[in-house]
Write an enzyme that holds these catalytic residues in place. Structure first.
Site, PDB file in Angstrom:
ATOM      1  N   VAL A   1      -4.001   9.715  -0.362  1.00 36.26           N
ATOM      2  CA  VAL A   1      -2.600   9.997   0.007  1.00 36.26           C
ATOM      3  C   VAL A   1      -1.608   9.022  -0.634  1.00 36.26           C
ATOM      4  O   VAL A   1      -0.403   9.234  -0.558  1.00 36.26           O
ATOM      5  CB  VAL A   1      -2.368   9.990   1.544  1.00 36.26           C
ATOM      6  CG1 VAL A   1      -3.144  11.093   2.212  1.00 36.26           C
ATOM      7  CG2 VAL A   1      -2.678   8.632   2.158  1.00 36.26           C
ATOM      8  N   LYS A   2      -2.089   7.970  -1.280  1.00 39.03           N
ATOM      9  CA  LYS A   2      -1.190   6.967  -1.858  1.00 39.03           C
ATOM     10  C   LYS A   2      -0.678   7.421  -3.231  1.00 39.03           C
ATOM     11  O   LYS A   2      -1.087   8.470  -3.727  1.00 39.03           O
ATOM     12  CB  LYS A   2      -1.911   5.613  -1.945  1.00 39.03           C
ATOM     13  CG  LYS A   2      -2.491   5.140  -0.602  1.00 39.03           C
ATOM     14  CD  LYS A   2      -1.422   4.777   0.427  1.00 39.03           C
ATOM     15  CE  LYS A   2      -1.933   4.689   1.851  1.00 39.03           C
ATOM     16  NZ  LYS A   2      -2.731   3.532   2.176  1.00 39.03           N
ATOM     17  N   GLN A   3       0.179   6.633  -3.873  1.00 38.94           N
ATOM     18  CA  GLN A   3       0.839   7.081  -5.115  1.00 38.94           C
ATOM     19  C   GLN A   3      -0.133   7.424  -6.232  1.00 38.94           C
ATOM     20  O   GLN A   3       0.109   8.357  -6.981  1.00 38.94           O
ATOM     21  CB  GLN A   3       1.848   6.033  -5.610  1.00 38.94           C
ATOM     22  CG  GLN A   3       3.195   6.104  -4.926  1.00 38.94           C
ATOM     23  CD  GLN A   3       3.246   5.284  -3.671  1.00 38.94           C
ATOM     24  OE1 GLN A   3       2.307   4.567  -3.348  1.00 38.94           O
ATOM     25  NE2 GLN A   3       4.347   5.382  -2.951  1.00 38.94           N
TER      26      GLN A   3
ATOM     27  N   HIS B   1      -6.188   5.102  -1.884  1.00 41.84           N
ATOM     28  CA  HIS B   1      -6.631   6.224  -1.050  1.00 41.84           C
ATOM     29  C   HIS B   1      -5.904   7.490  -1.527  1.00 41.84           C
ATOM     30  O   HIS B   1      -4.787   7.409  -2.036  1.00 41.84           O
ATOM     31  CB  HIS B   1      -6.272   5.896   0.416  1.00 41.84           C
ATOM     32  CG  HIS B   1      -6.682   6.945   1.389  1.00 41.84           C
ATOM     33  ND1 HIS B   1      -5.924   8.065   1.632  1.00 41.84           N
ATOM     34  CD2 HIS B   1      -7.787   7.044   2.156  1.00 41.84           C
ATOM     35  CE1 HIS B   1      -6.551   8.822   2.525  1.00 41.84           C
ATOM     36  NE2 HIS B   1      -7.680   8.229   2.858  1.00 41.84           N
TER      37      HIS B   1
ATOM     38  N   CYS C   1       0.821  -1.223   0.000  1.00 47.83           N
ATOM     39  CA  CYS C   1       0.000   0.000   0.000  1.00 47.83           C
ATOM     40  C   CYS C   1       0.853   1.271   0.000  1.00 47.83           C
ATOM     41  O   CYS C   1       0.368   2.331  -0.360  1.00 47.83           O
ATOM     42  CB  CYS C   1      -0.958  -0.005   1.182  1.00 47.83           C
ATOM     43  SG  CYS C   1      -2.273  -1.231   1.001  1.00 47.83           S
TER      44      CYS C   1
END
Ligand code: PLP
Length: 378
Positions: free
Chosen positions: A179-181, A177, A153
């Site tokens: 905030v992820k890459q 989500h 994640c």
């Protein structure tokens, strides 16, 4: 406020979502397969199964391995609670193995010590976006006949010895989500080379039902069978359209994250009392997080003081993570507690995550560095 993480959405992304909203399929349409195929290609895996979020992805992985009551699964404590929760969802026991002090990644020696006849699998977490020592974990898994799962994640876009995150374990779970890459709002993916696993997870994300509506339509029949107990973990077509559009920008964004990390590294090399986590030579870092360790005895302030001073100066720092085995549920249900994983517990007292996302401007990065200098070395 400069947040610790943030999505990056452009007009292409918006346009691709609008196109799906104007089409006949809002969910379980053609964009799901397209996104899965593009994602599998991107990470070098044979199969990819898209689901509603990263936690669902981890749950699907547990279902695919058929873990259940009586099974032990080894997991690091330096992660988001979902990594361990997914084990308990399927009735298994989460067993915490400590991390390495310099990277906060699962320590293979500690893993080996936790293996019992009940152990079924190991979950490695590519903490902050730095891949685990997958060769060492694979070696342990082979010798003890265990499955290897990657909680990727944090690590979409990372590489370990030239192989991409998503191709390093039997099953790899991703989150989309914001905030992820890359983001789909909420969303997740599991990659695997195992066709049986992939089929099981497709069943699990759709209530345990064998045929989807496409099959029923082509058979000209209403008949479907529920052969196992699954969930509704489906993702929508417009989310997958967003994911496809975001995936095209991944490599540029990983470069940007690495550039920001380089600036932080060279700025903080000269600042006494702070040290970044170690980066190994054989990897490409995906820098989901940029984590600093704060030596409060050198700085003369504790982590909490530094955290609040940064926050009140509009730097949206965060702490990743409270070790999972210290949460009340784990203490009560699984009898875990302080002393179980001393390296993670000591690291937890020192760590802070600085803002890190591709849309950060040079000014943003400079502002973070300046505020750090003002607060730590006034
Ligand atoms: C984000 C994250 C998850 C869960 O993903 P969701 O999409 O929020 O459900 C699981 N594990 C780790 C390490 C994460 O960072």
């Amino acid at each position: 406020m400069i947040p610790y993480g943030k999505q990056c959405i452009d007009n292409d992304d918006i346009q691709s979502v609008i196109e799906v909203l104007q089409s006949d399929w809002l969910t379980t349409g053609p964009k799901i397969k397209e996104f899965e195929a593009a994602f599998a290609r991107q990470v070098g895996a044979r199969y990819a199964v898209a689901v509603s979020n990263g936690t669902a992805a981890l749950h699907c992985a547990m279902f695919a391995m058929e873990t259940g009551p009586g099974d032990e699964i080894i997991v690091p404590p330096m992660t988001f609670a979902a990594t361990a929760n997914c084990i308990a969802y399927q009735g298994g026991r989460p067993v915490f193995a400590d991390v390495l002090p310099e990277t906060l990644l699962l320590d293979p020696e500690k893993v080996e010590k936790k293996i019992t006849p009940k152990t079924r699998a190991i979950i490695g977490v590519d903490y902050a976006g730095h891949p685990c020592d997958w060769d060492a974990l694979q070696d342990i898994a082979l010798r003890h006949d265990l499955f290897l799962v990657a909680d990727s994640c944090h690590s979409l876009g990372a590489e370990y010895k030239g192989h991409k995150a998503g191709s390093l374990a039997d099953l790899s779970a991703f989150s989309f989500h914001p905030v992820k890459q890359i983001t789909t709002g909420e969303g997740g993916m599991i990659t695997t080379d195992n066709e049986i696993f992939a089929n099981k997870m497709r069943l699990f994300r759709n209530h345990g039902i064998t045929t989807d509506h496409h099959h029923r339509k082509s058979n000209g029949s209403w008949v479907y069978e529920m052969v196992d107990l699954g969930f509704n973990y489906r993702i929508t077509d417009f989310q997958c359209a967003l994911g496809l559009s975001q995936l095209e920008k991944l490599s540029v964004w990983i470069e940007k994250r690495n550039k920001i990390a380089q600036k932080y590294d060279s700025a903080f090399r000269l600042l006494k009392g702070v040290s970044p986590l170690k980066k190994n030579k054989n990897i490409t870092h995906a820098y989901h997080l940029y984590v600093l360790c704060l030596a409060s005895e050198i700085i003369g302030k504790n982590r909490s003081e530094i955290f609040h001073e940064l926050r009140s100066n509009d730097i949206g720092v965060n702490v990743h993570y409270i070790p999972v085995h210290l949460h009340p549920y784990y203490k009560k249900r699984w009898r875990t507690g302080p002393g179980d994983c001393p390296v993670a517990e000591a690291a937890y007292e020192q760590i802070i995550s600085l803002p890190m996302y591709p849309a950060m401007t040079e000014d943003d990065v400079e502002t973070v560095i300046e505020r750090m200098y003002e607060i730590i070395n006034p």
